[in-house]
Write an enzyme that holds these catalytic residues in place. Sequence first.
Site, PDB file in Angstrom:
ATOM      1  N   ASP A   2     -27.935  -8.187 -17.797  1.00  0.00           N
ATOM      2  CA  ASP A   2     -27.833  -6.898 -18.059  1.00  0.00           C
ATOM      3  C   ASP A   2     -26.625  -6.515 -18.778  1.00  0.00           C
ATOM      4  OD1 ASP A   2     -30.492  -6.233 -17.264  1.00  0.00           O
ATOM      5  OD2 ASP A   2     -29.662  -6.319 -15.054  1.00  0.00           O
TER       6      ASP A   2
ATOM      7  N   ASP B 278     -37.310  -7.539 -21.050  1.00  0.00           N
ATOM      8  CA  ASP B 278     -35.956  -6.450 -21.195  1.00  0.00           C
ATOM      9  C   ASP B 278     -34.762  -7.457 -22.021  1.00  0.00           C
ATOM     10  OD1 ASP B 278     -37.925  -6.354 -18.882  1.00  0.00           O
ATOM     11  OD2 ASP B 278     -36.532  -5.032 -18.294  1.00  0.00           O
TER      12      ASP B 278
END
Length: 408
Positions: A130, A192
């Site tokens: 992330d 993602d």
Amino acid sequence: MVSEQAARRSMLKRYILMAGLMILLALTSAAWIKYRNDASLDVNENLDYCVDQARKTLLQIPGGALMPRSIDHDKSSWRYVPIEDWTSGFWPGTLWYIYEATGDEQWRVEADRYTRMLAPLSQRRAMDHDLGFQMFSSFGNGYRLIQDTSYKEIILRTADTLATLYNEAAGTIRSWPGMVKEKGWPHNTIIDNMINLELLFWASKHGGDKSLYDIAVRHAETTMKNHFRPDYTSYHVVLYDTLTGEKIKGMTHQGFSDESMWARGQAWAIYGFTMVYRETKDRRFLDFVQAVIDVYLSHLPADDIPYWDFNAPRIPHETRDASAAAITASALLELARYVPKSKSDYYQEKATRMLYILSSEQYQSRNRNASFLLHSTGHRPNGTEVDASIIYADYYYIEALLRLKVLQ
């Protein structure tokens, strides 16, 4: 004589009917032209709305390095998270977009303040994929707008850290190292992760090691090969053998089932592969992303805002996901720049329609809370952030509005 009069009356009725149809068609065409010219979607008005809502958040946000993440549907206040949370970059990123929209020095100061709170993340080992969400949404947008050299150094250092999660055998960046212990997963990659490749591409072109570019391309190629079903719908998660790199299986973590089309996952794929084409100009990625977006568009409900999963069992009584719509709208407005005019017009019209609906009373938060949008879905199987306001929906919504403004 009677038959002649009847014939005249019949002809007159036909003329009246034809005239009525022509008027109806003219009115319909006028309404369509009005929509195509974006007259029904006032971009500046909705950007002003975002500014007003962000100002509310600034007045509410507590001290310390905390970022707004979400507001439950039955609440009116933000839930705040520390900088380690995967969503922490979206608030400073949103502030940078507001600064871009307004040119107001106040917003530059606030964007810089919240961005610098994330700097410690660049000095730690990578905990998960992330870092791109966290650091490129914040420092990346900041550097683009103000060219602060200290931002550049942080971005380059963060890209090197993200690259440590790359597995050469598998050809992808590991998404969740913690899942090895928690669930017994081997090398795992989620769709993602495509968004985080932009950090690597940027770094490779701004003084970072050229291997970062190669890692990003290899990750995209491997994802294109292993993450999609024959109909171009995406798995959320793919597991790989850590040593051999062989694909073990595709599955879900946040979607309805392993074989369902999770809306936000498909949106991440659309956005990610559009960006990869921009960075590589490799036609394979452009052809592929059009197939991925076309299956998404073909399954949308009438208002173009997806249910949280296209295969959820209780449609039309399932919750929607405004975040997926915002991500997709933003991606479509970029993708429209790379395709022939006929398809470009179609993509821009669909994106404008999505933004028009998101800008309605049904989806804008307005006086209900300080976010931009309602009705996003975070982790439905886990029962968290269901039918909520979520910060990444706001981020991609304002990004899409700014992209549309450039096209007008």
